[in-house]
Design a protein around this motif. Sequence first.
Motif, PDB file in Angstrom:
ATOM      1  N   GLU A 213     -34.722  15.117  18.037  1.00  0.00           N
ATOM      2  CA  GLU A 213     -34.056  13.829  17.834  1.00  0.00           C
ATOM      3  C   GLU A 213     -32.558  13.913  18.035  1.00  0.00           C
ATOM      4  OE1 GLU A 213     -37.667  14.338  15.229  1.00  0.00           O
ATOM      5  OE2 GLU A 213     -35.809  15.442  15.585  1.00  0.00           O
ATOM      6  N   PHE A 214     -32.031  15.123  18.201  1.00  0.00           N
ATOM      7  CA  PHE A 214     -30.592  15.314  18.363  1.00  0.00           C
ATOM      8  C   PHE A 214     -30.109  14.555  19.607  1.00  0.00           C
ATOM      9  CE2 PHE A 214     -26.627  17.591  19.077  1.00  0.00           C
ATOM     10  CZ  PHE A 214     -26.171  17.745  17.778  1.00  0.00           C
ATOM     11  N   GLY A 215     -29.112  13.707  19.415  1.00  0.00           N
ATOM     12  CA  GLY A 215     -28.593  12.914  20.518  1.00  0.00           C
ATOM     13  C   GLY A 215     -29.195  11.528  20.612  1.00  0.00           C
ATOM     14  N   THR A 216     -30.235  11.243  19.818  1.00  0.00           N
ATOM     15  CA  THR A 216     -30.879   9.928  19.851  1.00  0.00           C
ATOM     16  C   THR A 216     -30.663   9.151  18.564  1.00  0.00           C
ATOM     17  OG1 THR A 216     -32.985  10.802  19.003  1.00  0.00           O
ATOM     18  CG2 THR A 216     -32.650  10.824  21.397  1.00  0.00           C
ATOM     19  N   LEU A 217     -30.119   9.815  17.518  1.00  0.00           N
ATOM     20  CA  LEU A 217     -29.876   9.172  16.234  1.00  0.00           C
ATOM     21  C   LEU A 217     -28.385   9.193  15.920  1.00  0.00           C
ATOM     22  CD1 LEU A 217     -32.775  10.735  14.106  1.00  0.00           C
ATOM     23  CD2 LEU A 217     -32.776   8.535  15.302  1.00  0.00           C
ATOM     24  N   CYS A 218     -27.974   8.295  15.044  1.00  0.00           N
ATOM     25  CA  CYS A 218     -26.579   8.289  14.623  1.00  0.00           C
ATOM     26  C   CYS A 218     -26.309   9.494  13.729  1.00  0.00           C
ATOM     27  CB  CYS A 218     -26.253   6.986  13.887  1.00  0.00           C
ATOM     28  SG  CYS A 218     -27.034   6.831  12.264  1.00  0.00           S
ATOM     29  N   ARG A 219     -25.044   9.765  13.466  1.00  0.00           N
ATOM     30  CA  ARG A 219     -24.673  10.964  12.726  1.00  0.00           C
ATOM     31  C   ARG A 219     -25.241  10.963  11.313  1.00  0.00           C
ATOM     32  NH1 ARG A 219     -20.014   9.887   9.579  1.00  0.00           N
ATOM     33  NH2 ARG A 219     -19.092   7.825   9.958  1.00  0.00           N
ATOM     34  N   ARG A 220     -25.379   9.802  10.690  1.00  0.00           N
ATOM     35  CA  ARG A 220     -25.915   9.748   9.332  1.00  0.00           C
ATOM     36  C   ARG A 220     -27.409  10.067   9.320  1.00  0.00           C
ATOM     37  NH1 ARG A 220     -22.180   5.612   9.689  1.00  0.00           N
ATOM     38  NH2 ARG A 220     -20.487   5.678   8.153  1.00  0.00           N
ATOM     39  N   LYS A 221     -28.144   9.493  10.251  1.00  0.00           N
ATOM     40  CA  LYS A 221     -29.586   9.727  10.286  1.00  0.00           C
ATOM     41  C   LYS A 221     -29.915  11.158  10.680  1.00  0.00           C
ATOM     42  CE  LYS A 221     -31.040   4.973  11.204  1.00  0.00           C
ATOM     43  NZ  LYS A 221     -31.758   4.052  12.127  1.00  0.00           N
ATOM     44  N   ILE A 222     -29.180  11.723  11.632  1.00  0.00           N
ATOM     45  CA  ILE A 222     -29.476  13.087  12.059  1.00  0.00           C
ATOM     46  C   ILE A 222     -29.110  14.077  10.957  1.00  0.00           C
ATOM     47  CG2 ILE A 222     -27.280  13.655  13.157  1.00  0.00           C
ATOM     48  CD1 ILE A 222     -30.793  14.402  14.531  1.00  0.00           C
ATOM     49  N   ALA A 223     -28.056  13.780  10.199  1.00  0.00           N
ATOM     50  CA  ALA A 223     -27.698  14.651   9.078  1.00  0.00           C
ATOM     51  C   ALA A 223     -28.755  14.603   7.989  1.00  0.00           C
ATOM     52  CB  ALA A 223     -26.341  14.247   8.514  1.00  0.00           C
ATOM     53  N   SER A 224     -29.289  13.421   7.728  1.00  0.00           N
ATOM     54  CA  SER A 224     -30.346  13.291   6.728  1.00  0.00           C
ATOM     55  C   SER A 224     -31.613  13.990   7.189  1.00  0.00           C
ATOM     56  CB  SER A 224     -30.623  11.809   6.462  1.00  0.00           C
ATOM     57  OG  SER A 224     -31.698  11.652   5.568  1.00  0.00           O
ATOM     58  N   LEU A 225     -31.948  13.864   8.471  1.00  0.00           N
ATOM     59  CA  LEU A 225     -33.151  14.496   9.002  1.00  0.00           C
ATOM     60  C   LEU A 225     -33.057  16.003   8.935  1.00  0.00           C
ATOM     61  CD1 LEU A 225     -35.869  14.054  10.455  1.00  0.00           C
ATOM     62  CD2 LEU A 225     -34.616  14.157  12.616  1.00  0.00           C
TER      63      LEU A 225
END
Length: 267
Positions: A228-240
């Motif tokens: 998902e890296f590069g497809t989500l915003c920084r907040r969502k990717i950090a949570s994931l």
Amino acid sequence: MMPLNAAVTPCDRPISFDCCDESQNVTSGHRSEQCVHNVRSAKRTGAVIPDAIVTWLDTLDHDVRIVFEATSGCDGELIAALAARGHPFSRVNPRQAREFARATGTLAKTDRVDARVLAQMGAALDLPATIPLSPARTRLADFLRRRRQLVDMRKAEKLHRHSAGQPEIAQAIETMIDLLSRQIAVLDRQIAAFIAEDQTLAEQARLLTVVPGIGPTVLATLLGELPEFGTLCRRKIASLAGLAPPCPRKRNMARRQTHMGRTAKGP
């Protein structure tokens, strides 16, 4: 092998699916159960047995969604079969499923109970669909998992140095450490080659390498285990990824729940 628990959820009509090494239990919303043989039983006998998972999936409509737990690689055959058919599915974190079970008052934990909980979870929650990995990314993830295993083995052998007791044992430990180090180096070269050969992975690697602090190992891990890296915003990717900062008022609780976002893939 760990058992594989799954549930099929077409809106509010859940069908539980529990798969283990040799058989699987299919439970409808009315708790009628069926047991069929699994292809894994053929691995010990050498016999060719049709894959019961594939046969079962062929009976399902495309408007149903399959929900199952991440089970340390034991769900690989199911994911491959679903991806080949373009069938939607949600691969959930086992800890999240366990928390949902507790929230609904289910304290028992057996294969059948887990499957029923997954059915209830899929019907009650709007679970996001899991995007299957590409063959190149799946291959990369498999080699990364093997690399972690070798690194853990080397770490354990290094700890054994202090309790060797005898020079011969110490020498054997050093020999094993050297062997594991050579195998890790071979895997590193293979992983780098996989990334360079795939156009998508190579392009993402080119973008990531400009970030300070990202070396070959971190780069390969991001590419192989965080698609998902590069497809989500920084907040969502950090949570994931389990890197979201904790709530100031519940810091201790948030620290214990750091890894809720990413489904586990095994050692």
